[in-house]
Design a protein around this motif. Structure first.
Motif, mmCIF file in Angstrom:
data_model
loop_
_atom_site.group_PDB
_atom_site.id
_atom_site.type_symbol
_atom_site.label_atom_id
_atom_site.label_comp_id
_atom_site.label_asym_id
_atom_site.label_seq_id
_atom_site.Cartn_x
_atom_site.Cartn_y
_atom_site.Cartn_z
ATOM 1 N N LEU A 107 -82.111 19.959 17.083
ATOM 2 C CA LEU A 107 -83.051 20.834 17.782
ATOM 3 C C LEU A 107 -82.489 21.246 19.140
ATOM 4 C CD1 LEU A 107 -86.367 18.954 16.953
ATOM 5 C CD2 LEU A 107 -85.743 21.256 16.151
ATOM 6 N N GLU A 108 -81.838 20.315 19.812
ATOM 7 C CA GLU A 108 -81.216 20.633 21.095
ATOM 8 C C GLU A 108 -80.116 21.680 20.917
ATOM 9 O OE1 GLU A 108 -78.831 18.382 24.738
ATOM 10 O OE2 GLU A 108 -79.085 17.378 22.815
ATOM 11 N N LYS A 109 -79.275 21.515 19.904
ATOM 12 C CA LYS A 109 -78.210 22.489 19.650
ATOM 13 C C LYS A 109 -78.779 23.871 19.363
ATOM 14 C CE LYS A 109 -75.165 19.008 17.576
ATOM 15 N NZ LYS A 109 -74.619 18.520 16.281
ATOM 16 N N LEU A 110 -79.919 23.931 18.678
ATOM 17 C CA LEU A 110 -80.487 25.209 18.267
ATOM 18 C C LEU A 110 -81.191 25.950 19.398
ATOM 19 C CD1 LEU A 110 -81.807 24.207 14.739
ATOM 20 C CD2 LEU A 110 -80.002 25.876 15.233
ATOM 21 N N VAL A 111 -81.255 25.360 20.580
ATOM 22 C CA VAL A 111 -81.742 26.124 21.735
ATOM 23 C C VAL A 111 -80.832 27.334 21.964
ATOM 24 C CG1 VAL A 111 -82.097 26.067 24.246
ATOM 25 C CG2 VAL A 111 -82.905 24.176 22.808
ATOM 26 N N VAL A 112 -79.542 27.135 21.724
ATOM 27 C CA VAL A 112 -78.574 28.241 21.727
ATOM 28 C C VAL A 112 -77.980 28.277 20.319
ATOM 29 C CG1 VAL A 112 -76.522 29.239 22.786
ATOM 30 C CG2 VAL A 112 -78.077 27.840 24.162
ATOM 31 N N PRO A 113 -78.598 29.015 19.381
ATOM 32 C CA PRO A 113 -78.199 28.938 17.971
ATOM 33 C C PRO A 113 -76.763 29.391 17.744
ATOM 34 C CG PRO A 113 -80.327 30.036 18.220
ATOM 35 C CD PRO A 113 -79.728 29.926 19.591
ATOM 36 N N ARG A 114 -76.056 28.611 16.951
ATOM 37 C CA ARG A 114 -74.704 28.971 16.529
ATOM 38 C C ARG A 114 -74.631 28.879 15.018
ATOM 39 N NH1 ARG A 114 -73.315 26.074 21.426
ATOM 40 N NH2 ARG A 114 -72.246 27.470 22.872
ATOM 41 N N LYS A 115 -73.858 29.759 14.431
ATOM 42 C CA LYS A 115 -73.779 29.848 12.976
ATOM 43 C C LYS A 115 -73.403 28.523 12.334
ATOM 44 C CE LYS A 115 -71.723 32.772 9.346
ATOM 45 N NZ LYS A 115 -70.827 33.933 9.081
#
Length: 254
Positions: A180-188
């Protein structure tokens, strides 16, 4: 500052940048927005979470409540408190506690039992390693069998292109707070470890998920990798089939 609002911790500037309408945040949106607002007044993630928690959730305390040398999971189990830092990682960990208290408690019980049995060594061991992987990066999928078959086979074309319409009958819930933390700045390349669960009767809610976390099953690391931005509706770019022609992200089964 006006209205008693305190300065945010330097570790939390990204809270205001969270896009709560993102589909992966659906289970967390209502409490998440409330906690995010409270942080501006409380000044700490622990206090904001504590103000929002129901009785079934352990108390949130600041990180300095964790004694030096004490294992984090053992401390939670012994004190029924969750040491919490002022950062996005622990912010999302708290939100998962609010949304899935029985599952989080089950994970903690299993971790604490393993620590009591084997202590804390250089490596966690297969069970603790799997529990940590799910806690940090896990997801749960409720989907028709044809999608499950394609996921396990890593048949990305079948999963996301030829059987795409079946996603209308599916639901993916991101559980891992690090993801969830990583998806704050979504990457493929953001990839969940989807837990392969024994057949469950009825909707797989919090209590049912907690019951499915059996040590002998988890120790086998029963996960399937899923690049979450491939899910229909989770990224506008994936509406064209060539989005999935990227072997660095959508890797074949080896």
């Amino acid at each position: 500052m006006d209205g008693g609002v305190r300065a945010l911790s330097p570790g939390l500037p990204a809270v205001a940048a969270i896009e709560w309408a993102a589909p992966w945040l659906a289970p967390y949106r209502d409490p998440g927005e409330a906690v995010a607002r409270a942080i501006a007044h409380s000044g700490t993630v622990a206090a904001a979470l504590q103000d929002s928690k129901p009785p079934a959730v352990p108390d949130f305390v600041t990180q300095d409540a964790l004694p030096e040398g004490q294992a984090y999971e053992a401390h939670i189990f012994r004190t029924r408190t969750v040491p919490t830092r002022d950062n996005l990682h622990d912010f999302f960990n708290g939100l998962v506690w609010l949304a899935f208290p029985e599952t989080k408690r089950r994970l903690n019980e299993l971790q604490a039992a393993e620590i009591a049995r084997a202590g804390v060594g250089a490596t966690r061991g297969p069970l603790r390693d799997a529990l940590t992987l799910f806690d940090e990066n896990g997801a749960v999928l409720d989907a028709p069998p044809a999608l499950w078959e394609a996921l396990v086979a890593r048949d990305w074309q079948a999963l996301f292109v030829t059987r795409r319409a079946l996603w209308g009958q599916a639901r993916l819930r991101v559980f891992g707070h690090a993801l969830l933390e990583k998806l704050v700045v979504p990457r493929k390349a953001a990839t969940a470890h989807v837990l392969l669960l024994p057949a469950a009767e009825g909707p797989l809610g919090d209590a049912a998920l907690a019951r499915c976390l059996m040590p002998e099953h988890m120790a086998r690391k029963p996960f399937a990798p899923l690049p979450v931005l491939g899910v229909p509706g989770w990224c506008g770019a994936n509406e064209t089939p060539d989005y999935y022609d990227d072997p660095k992200v959508f890797r074949p089964r080896s």
